[in-house]
Write a protein that holds these residues in place. Structure first.
Motif, PDB file in Angstrom:
ATOM      1  N   GLY A   1       0.834  -1.198   0.000  1.00 36.25           N
ATOM      2  CA  GLY A   1       0.000   0.000   0.000  1.00 36.25           C
ATOM      3  C   GLY A   1       0.867   1.244   0.000  1.00 36.25           C
ATOM      4  N   ASN A   2       0.202   2.351  -0.097  1.00 35.24           N
ATOM      5  CA  ASN A   2       0.924   3.589  -0.319  1.00 35.24           C
ATOM      6  C   ASN A   2       0.285   4.660   0.568  1.00 35.24           C
ATOM      7  OD1 ASN A   2       2.144   5.785  -1.518  1.00 35.24           O
ATOM      8  ND2 ASN A   2       0.746   5.784  -3.265  1.00 35.24           N
ATOM      9  N   LEU A   3       1.125   5.401   1.254  1.00 31.87           N
ATOM     10  CA  LEU A   3       0.602   6.422   2.167  1.00 31.87           C
ATOM     11  C   LEU A   3       0.777   7.801   1.541  1.00 31.87           C
ATOM     12  CD1 LEU A   3      -0.444   6.919   5.139  1.00 31.87           C
ATOM     13  CD2 LEU A   3       1.926   7.339   5.711  1.00 31.87           C
ATOM     14  N   GLU A   4      -0.332   8.527   1.451  1.00 33.93           N
ATOM     15  CA  GLU A   4      -0.242   9.888   0.923  1.00 33.93           C
ATOM     16  C   GLU A   4      -0.593  10.858   2.023  1.00 33.93           C
ATOM     17  OE1 GLU A   4      -2.603  10.757  -2.481  1.00 33.93           O
ATOM     18  OE2 GLU A   4      -1.557   9.264  -3.691  1.00 33.93           O
ATOM     19  N   VAL A   5       0.179  11.901   2.166  1.00 32.88           N
ATOM     20  CA  VAL A   5      -0.087  12.875   3.216  1.00 32.88           C
ATOM     21  C   VAL A   5      -0.317  14.236   2.586  1.00 32.88           C
ATOM     22  CG1 VAL A   5       0.779  13.969   5.296  1.00 32.88           C
ATOM     23  CG2 VAL A   5       1.341  11.608   4.831  1.00 32.88           C
ATOM     24  N   ASP A   6      -1.388  14.861   3.014  1.00 33.18           N
ATOM     25  CA  ASP A   6      -1.776  16.142   2.444  1.00 33.18           C
ATOM     26  C   ASP A   6      -1.932  17.130   3.598  1.00 33.18           C
ATOM     27  OD1 ASP A   6      -2.636  18.014   0.733  1.00 33.18           O
ATOM     28  OD2 ASP A   6      -4.645  17.182   0.440  1.00 33.18           O
ATOM     29  N   VAL A   7      -1.044  18.100   3.655  1.00 36.75           N
ATOM     30  CA  VAL A   7      -1.081  19.061   4.754  1.00 36.75           C
ATOM     31  C   VAL A   7      -1.616  20.382   4.235  1.00 36.75           C
ATOM     32  CG1 VAL A   7       0.264  20.271   6.501  1.00 36.75           C
ATOM     33  CG2 VAL A   7       0.921  17.982   5.806  1.00 36.75           C
ATOM     34  N   SER A   8      -2.574  20.966   4.932  1.00 38.80           N
ATOM     35  CA  SER A   8      -3.040  22.280   4.490  1.00 38.80           C
ATOM     36  C   SER A   8      -3.160  23.221   5.680  1.00 38.80           C
ATOM     37  CB  SER A   8      -4.374  22.168   3.761  1.00 38.80           C
ATOM     38  OG  SER A   8      -5.383  21.849   4.673  1.00 38.80           O
ATOM     39  N   PHE A   9      -2.689  24.417   5.480  1.00 40.12           N
ATOM     40  CA  PHE A   9      -2.777  25.443   6.520  1.00 40.12           C
ATOM     41  C   PHE A   9      -4.049  26.237   6.282  1.00 40.12           C
ATOM     42  CE2 PHE A   9       1.643  24.449   6.506  1.00 40.12           C
ATOM     43  CZ  PHE A   9       2.095  24.721   7.783  1.00 40.12           C
ATOM     44  N   ALA A  10      -4.845  26.412   7.315  1.00 42.15           N
ATOM     45  CA  ALA A  10      -6.007  27.285   7.166  1.00 42.15           C
ATOM     46  C   ALA A  10      -5.527  28.727   7.131  1.00 42.15           C
ATOM     47  CB  ALA A  10      -6.957  27.079   8.336  1.00 42.15           C
TER      48      ALA A  10
ATOM     49  N   LEU B   1       6.255  13.239   7.483  1.00 41.05           N
ATOM     50  CA  LEU B   1       5.180  12.378   7.984  1.00 41.05           C
ATOM     51  C   LEU B   1       5.136  11.063   7.216  1.00 41.05           C
ATOM     52  CD1 LEU B   1       2.407  15.016   8.521  1.00 41.05           C
ATOM     53  CD2 LEU B   1       3.239  13.438  10.241  1.00 41.05           C
ATOM     54  N   THR B   2       5.203  11.155   5.887  1.00 48.29           N
ATOM     55  CA  THR B   2       5.144   9.929   5.082  1.00 48.29           C
ATOM     56  C   THR B   2       6.290   9.001   5.433  1.00 48.29           C
ATOM     57  OG1 THR B   2       4.458  11.420   3.319  1.00 48.29           O
ATOM     58  CG2 THR B   2       4.785   9.136   2.717  1.00 48.29           C
ATOM     59  N   SER B   3       7.508   9.543   5.496  1.00 53.15           N
ATOM     60  CA  SER B   3       8.655   8.663   5.689  1.00 53.15           C
ATOM     61  C   SER B   3       8.717   8.126   7.113  1.00 53.15           C
ATOM     62  CB  SER B   3       9.947   9.388   5.320  1.00 53.15           C
ATOM     63  OG  SER B   3      10.021  10.582   6.041  1.00 53.15           O
TER      64      SER B   3
END
Lengths: 248, 368
Positions: free
Chosen positions: A73-82, A105-107
């Protein structure tokens, strides 16, 4: 904006009244959102983060390699600043800092997750930073851990993180006094590192440092950091157990 | 606007037809059969959730849809307005024959600019410039600015003004059309927003009271103060309504939207000019996702069930036209009878109507 931390040596109290080894208020919740596979909300002082997990699901087409066709599987991380998260309102999209955060975070999380159980699939972590007041990476790691547990993704152990700074020493010959869990004011002033440990025995899983510090200081900082991670682990563990009891 | 793929539901033509006919009954049977046509999904709301914003609110619906709004105000230097001389002239006249209070009122009137309010909508899975967020933001902004009262309150003096940033975050994926939810959350956030109290006078550089307890609400509470000049003192709220045959259904969920004949977004605010009811600010039709649903194949046209497949496409179209009133699912073609629009607007604005109910409910969160 120069900030005066020199008063620390007088009373050994920090700007917000904490002692050197005190954490800020750490409050966390899991399963905060019904629509997501897993979600968590974490406050470390005034740093507030909402993390949602979606998946494991079929890898998106056109996502470029990754989960598609691979045996893991594959982990995707999406960070967003409000926009309202900082002191000044600022709109930010995919700058160096967000990419850095999501890469770390991913690694750090990938080796903990049993991704071999989910071939050809993707787990997407979405972190919304609602309010920032220092220790951003640490808070992201803690909330990601909680959200992944809530989603039921099998993982070896908790990954918990804290920050640790080094203040100018009170006695002359020492390298500097370590301070646990920095807020944004201290972050601007002092060299600090983010430390994440795995499990009860405290194996170091993440160690990120972006500022300069004397070599002698690092050992103390890591030692205090590991101690802090263990305390964060207890709190995080308590949250998960508390949630489990509701269904017992 | 074009319906997006995210709003799409996976229902077969048969299921769509069943759903539509149950919604078209009198009284309609909704997907959640405990709800009447005017009932909203239950929600949890809270405000003042963010320490760093002037106002904030979070609303979570039962089905997992969740939105967070933060309102942040910053002082900004005004562009020099070309009408300064004219304003000054009017001021001296006003000071001459009216008392000072009125002159001040006059001073802050019609000086706001639309650019002082900036809104952004973030929806996971969408880019900033995608159609859905842009469309939602413009729809929310236009109803907010329509009354003009808000932007005038952002005026500080001739050289400075407040710039209001409204950041809307959809925290969950866009399960159903989120317009109504975003509007309600924005309403609550604006209602509870506060600006620091001004201490400096006239055209001085603005200086504010650093006591947060002394701050003034962005939308002043109109208790006892009933001036004719201040018509609007509450932010607008947008209500989503859809029509199925002769029935009107409010706050549709995504499956219900997939069989809608037409969808209307009605922006309204409570009117202080009339004692009861609400007042419509803007109406928009929204292209329902039902246009994109797959059409059903009637038995007569399906060779597998003993029918005859039409020879040409023209033939197929003719046959479909004849079947229009049957139970076989055909996507609605849009259009809405004028009487139906009237009925929806009436249901929204009448005394004790939907708009009043929503505004009252959000108001009571603020109080309690």
């Amino acid at each position: 904006m120069p900030l005066d931390t020199s008063t620390y040596s007088l009373a050994l109290l920090r700007l917000d009244g904490r002692r050197w080894n005190e954490l800020r208020r750490l409050h966390a919740q899991i399963s905060v959102q019904a629509a997501a596979s897993g979600s968590s909300y974490l406050e470390m002082g005034n740093t507030k983060i909402l993390c949602t997990v979606s998946g494991p699901s079929e890898a998106r087409r056109g996502a470029g390699g990754g989960g598609a066709g691979s045996s893991e599987g594959n982990l995707e991380v999406d960070v967003s600043f409000a926009g309202f998260s900082g002191v000044e309102r600022r709109k930010r999209r995919q700058d160096k800092r967000t990419t850095d955060l999501s890469h770390t975070l991913t690694s750090s999380l990938t080796p903990l997750l049993h991704l071999h159980l989910y071939p050809h699939s993707t787990i997407t972590l979405t972190l919304s930073i609602l309010s920032q007041d220092g220790s951003l990476l640490a808070a992201c790691i803690n909330s990601a851990t909680l959200a992944l547990i809530d989603a039921g993704v099998p993982m070896t152990d908790y990954l918990t993180a804290v920050t640790c700074a080094s203040s100018p020493s009170t006695s002359d010959e020492e390298a500097g006094d370590p301070l646990l869990d920095v807020n944004s004011a201290e972050e601007q002033e002092l060299p600090f590192l983010t430390l994440g440990t795995v499990g009860r025995e405290g194996r170091v899983g993440v160690c990120v440092m972006e500022s300069r510090v004397r070599g002698e200081g690092v050992e103390g900082m890591v030692a205090v950091g590991i101690e802090g991670c263990a305390r964060v682990r207890e709190i995080v563990d308590g949250v998960v157990r508390g949630y489990g009891k509701r269904f017992a | 606007m074009a319906p997006s793929q995210h709003v799409q539901v996976n229902l077969s033509p048969a299921e769509l037809s069943y759903l539509r006919s149950s919604l078209a009954q009198s009284p309609p049977i909704r997907l959640d059969h405990t709800k009447g046509p005017k009932d909203f999904r239950s929600m949890r709301a809270e405000y003042d959730v963010l320490p760093g914003a002037n106002g904030s609110a979070r609303i979570a619906l039962d089905d997992g849809l969740e939105a967070l709004v933060g309102v942040k105000a910053e002082v900004e230097k005004s562009q020099r307005s070309p009408r300064v001389d004219e304003q000054e002239h009017r001021l001296t006249v006003a000071a001459g024959d009216m008392d000072m209070q009125d002159a001040d009122d006059d001073d802050t009137k019609a000086k706001g600019q639309n650019a002082w309010v900036e809104m952004s909508v973030e929806i996971p899975g969408f880019r900033d410039e995608d159609a859905l967020p842009v469309f939602l933001a413009s729809m929310l902004t236009e109803s907010l600015l329509a009354s003009g009262g808000l932007k005038d309150r952002l005026y500080i003096n001739r050289r400075f003004h407040w710039k209001l940033y409204i950041d809307i975050l959809l925290l969950s994926p866009a399960l159903s059309y989120p317009l109504a939810l975003l509007s309600m959350t924005t309403h609550l956030a604006l209602l509870t927003s506060r600006l620091p109290a001004l201490k400096s006078e006239k055209d001085e550089d603005p200086l504010f009271d650093d006591d947060w307890d002394a701050s003034v609400p962005l939308y002043p509470k109109s208790k006892g103060k009933t001036k004719g000049t201040q018509a609007m003192d509450r932010p607008p709220v947008i209500v989503l309504a859809m029509a199925v045959d002769q029935n009107i259904i409010f706050d549709p969920c995504k499956e219900e939207l997939a069989v809608a004949d037409a969808v209307l977004a009605v922006a309204c605010t409570d009117s202080t000019s009339s004692p009861s009811g609400a007042q419509v600010i803007a109406i928009r039709t929204i292209d329902p996702p039902s246009h994109l649903t797959p059409l059903g194949v009637p038995n007569a046209m399906n060779s597998a069930t003993g029918g005859v497949v039409p020879a040409s496409t023209a033939d197929a179209i003719t046959q479909r036209e004849l079947l229009a009133s049957s139970d076989v699912w055909t996507p609605p073609r849009g259009g809405m009878k004028r009487a139906l629009v009237g009925q929806i607007v009436k249901a929204v604005v009448e005394k004790g109507g939907v708009a009043e109910e929503v505004i009252q409910a959000l108001q009571s969160i603020d109080v309690g």
